[in-house]
Write a protein that holds these residues in place. Sequence first.
Motif, mmCIF file in Angstrom:
data_model
loop_
_atom_site.group_PDB
_atom_site.id
_atom_site.type_symbol
_atom_site.label_atom_id
_atom_site.label_comp_id
_atom_site.label_asym_id
_atom_site.label_seq_id
_atom_site.Cartn_x
_atom_site.Cartn_y
_atom_site.Cartn_z
ATOM 1 N N UNK A 138 4.446 10.425 -4.851
ATOM 2 C CA UNK A 138 3.318 9.938 -4.051
ATOM 3 C C UNK A 138 3.749 9.728 -2.600
ATOM 4 N N UNK A 139 2.780 9.912 -1.708
ATOM 5 C CA UNK A 139 2.936 9.504 -0.313
ATOM 6 C C UNK A 139 2.005 8.330 -0.077
ATOM 7 N N UNK A 140 2.522 7.266 0.514
ATOM 8 C CA UNK A 140 1.715 6.108 0.878
ATOM 9 C C UNK A 140 1.831 5.924 2.386
ATOM 10 N N UNK A 153 3.004 -0.941 -7.110
ATOM 11 C CA UNK A 153 3.815 -1.601 -6.092
ATOM 12 C C UNK A 153 3.250 -1.410 -4.694
ATOM 13 N N UNK A 154 1.966 -1.103 -4.602
ATOM 14 C CA UNK A 154 1.385 -0.697 -3.329
ATOM 15 C C UNK A 154 1.502 -1.755 -2.243
ATOM 16 N N UNK A 155 1.141 -2.978 -2.514
ATOM 17 C CA UNK A 155 1.125 -4.008 -1.474
ATOM 18 C C UNK A 155 2.524 -4.324 -0.964
ATOM 19 N N UNK A 156 3.480 -4.429 -1.883
ATOM 20 C CA UNK A 156 4.854 -4.705 -1.463
ATOM 21 C C UNK A 156 5.418 -3.543 -0.645
ATOM 22 N N UNK A 157 5.096 -2.309 -1.064
ATOM 23 C CA UNK A 157 5.585 -1.142 -0.345
ATOM 24 C C UNK A 157 4.916 -1.020 1.022
ATOM 25 N N UNK A 158 3.632 -1.366 1.092
ATOM 26 C CA UNK A 158 2.930 -1.330 2.375
ATOM 27 C C UNK A 158 3.564 -2.267 3.399
ATOM 28 N N UNK A 159 3.997 -3.425 2.944
ATOM 29 C CA UNK A 159 4.638 -4.376 3.858
ATOM 30 C C UNK A 159 5.928 -3.785 4.416
ATOM 31 N N UNK A 160 6.704 -3.123 3.549
ATOM 32 C CA UNK A 160 7.935 -2.487 4.009
ATOM 33 C C UNK A 160 7.633 -1.358 4.991
ATOM 34 N N UNK A 161 6.602 -0.578 4.694
ATOM 35 C CA UNK A 161 6.231 0.548 5.556
ATOM 36 C C UNK A 161 5.822 0.047 6.939
ATOM 37 N N UNK A 162 4.984 -0.970 6.980
ATOM 38 C CA UNK A 162 4.476 -1.479 8.253
ATOM 39 C C UNK A 162 5.568 -2.157 9.084
ATOM 40 N N UNK A 163 6.602 -2.650 8.418
ATOM 41 C CA UNK A 163 7.696 -3.302 9.142
ATOM 42 C C UNK A 163 8.824 -2.343 9.511
ATOM 43 N N UNK A 164 8.700 -1.089 9.070
ATOM 44 C CA UNK A 164 9.790 -0.135 9.290
ATOM 45 C C UNK A 164 9.918 0.224 10.765
ATOM 46 N N UNK A 176 8.720 8.149 -6.135
ATOM 47 C CA UNK A 176 8.499 8.678 -7.482
ATOM 48 C C UNK A 176 8.168 7.556 -8.451
ATOM 49 N N UNK A 177 8.084 6.339 -7.931
ATOM 50 C CA UNK A 177 7.669 5.203 -8.758
ATOM 51 C C UNK A 177 6.144 5.115 -8.779
ATOM 52 N N UNK A 178 5.604 4.190 -9.568
ATOM 53 C CA UNK A 178 4.153 3.999 -9.643
ATOM 54 C C UNK A 178 3.682 3.335 -8.351
ATOM 55 N N UNK A 179 3.102 4.128 -7.453
ATOM 56 C CA UNK A 179 2.735 3.626 -6.138
ATOM 57 C C UNK A 179 1.625 2.578 -6.218
ATOM 58 N N UNK A 180 0.755 2.720 -7.198
ATOM 59 C CA UNK A 180 -0.377 1.798 -7.298
ATOM 60 C C UNK A 180 0.076 0.421 -7.769
#
Length: 370
Positions: free
Chosen positions: A11-13, A145-156, A139-143
Amino acid sequence: MSYFKRDKRAYILLSDGTVYEGYNFGCEGTTIGEIVFTTGMTGYQEVLTDPSYYGQIVLQTYPLIGNYGVNNDDMESEKSWVNGYIVKEWCEEPSNFRTTATINDFLVKQGKIGIWDIDTRALTRKIREFGTMNGAITTEDVYEKKEALLEQIRNYKVVNPVQVVTQKKKGWFYTRENRANHVALMDYGYKHNILRMLLQIGCNVTVMPANSTVDDIRRLNPDGIMLSNGPGNPEDNVEIIKNIQDFIAYGKPIFGICLGHQLLALAMGGTTRKMKYGHRGLNQPVKDLSKDRVFITSQNHGYAVESIPEDVGTISHVNMNDGSCEGIAYKNIPAFTVQFHPEASAGPNDTGYLFERFSDLMERGQQGCL
């Protein structure tokens, strides 16, 4: 053949929450970076090994990648610097006499995560409309872990990229018979083909770490200084810009490419800006104003020179698509720079004449202001 599951979901988020579903190739896991697109039909190995892509997830707009495989000769550095790789389709059975591995084998060996079979046209259009944005491949279940991953993405954020990609040892020396000039190549993330081009015109080259000072250069006593390409925001390189000001005072001819072009402009009182989605690919039309001729060029940059003081330099090249600055000829110092890559491989090489211009400038020495 490397271990590979053709049906492994990936997945791409994006930072705005958009999800694209596809399949994994290369390594499994999660990677975060700035998503950028490049339009080249060839040269994917050069893209993957160009240090200027450090911290970025690269999207190939051309639909089939890997059809001629990879080999040891087309590396632009010692390793791959991308954070991730996005393609529409990749070729499992490449056909070329130079092939030593598939694109999947290469990504696995380099430890890079890839995704394929997504709508690359839709993702490219989104970046063109909204600008470059952070994202993740997982390759993990993006849905789940979406919110936690979004926080990492926005802070990158890419931190100190030039210091990461530059060589750490001082003064690698490359000799050539009948040398014409000795060039100090400042390694801000240089592509190997810059070195090859300098050797081709008969130069000896000493590759110098990015933080080298004018005292380091003075000890070499070179005939000229090359400011290389590299990653990141040019304005972040405060110490390097100060060192370049010292190089200018030293008085030897200077040739800058890509990041080197931007850094010299800043050192001379110019300004730079972040572009909406940058120029990346092998098909950027650039006009050389002195020749009144348009060349097709290879480019990879997300920043551009916005202005240069009139008494310092003049714009020598312009991009025919958006009018942005593609080159500067300096008035009172023996220096010139270009935003594009005249050493391009694989890519158009019609602007290789700029290396000859640099050679001529070194022959004239400090009398060689353009």
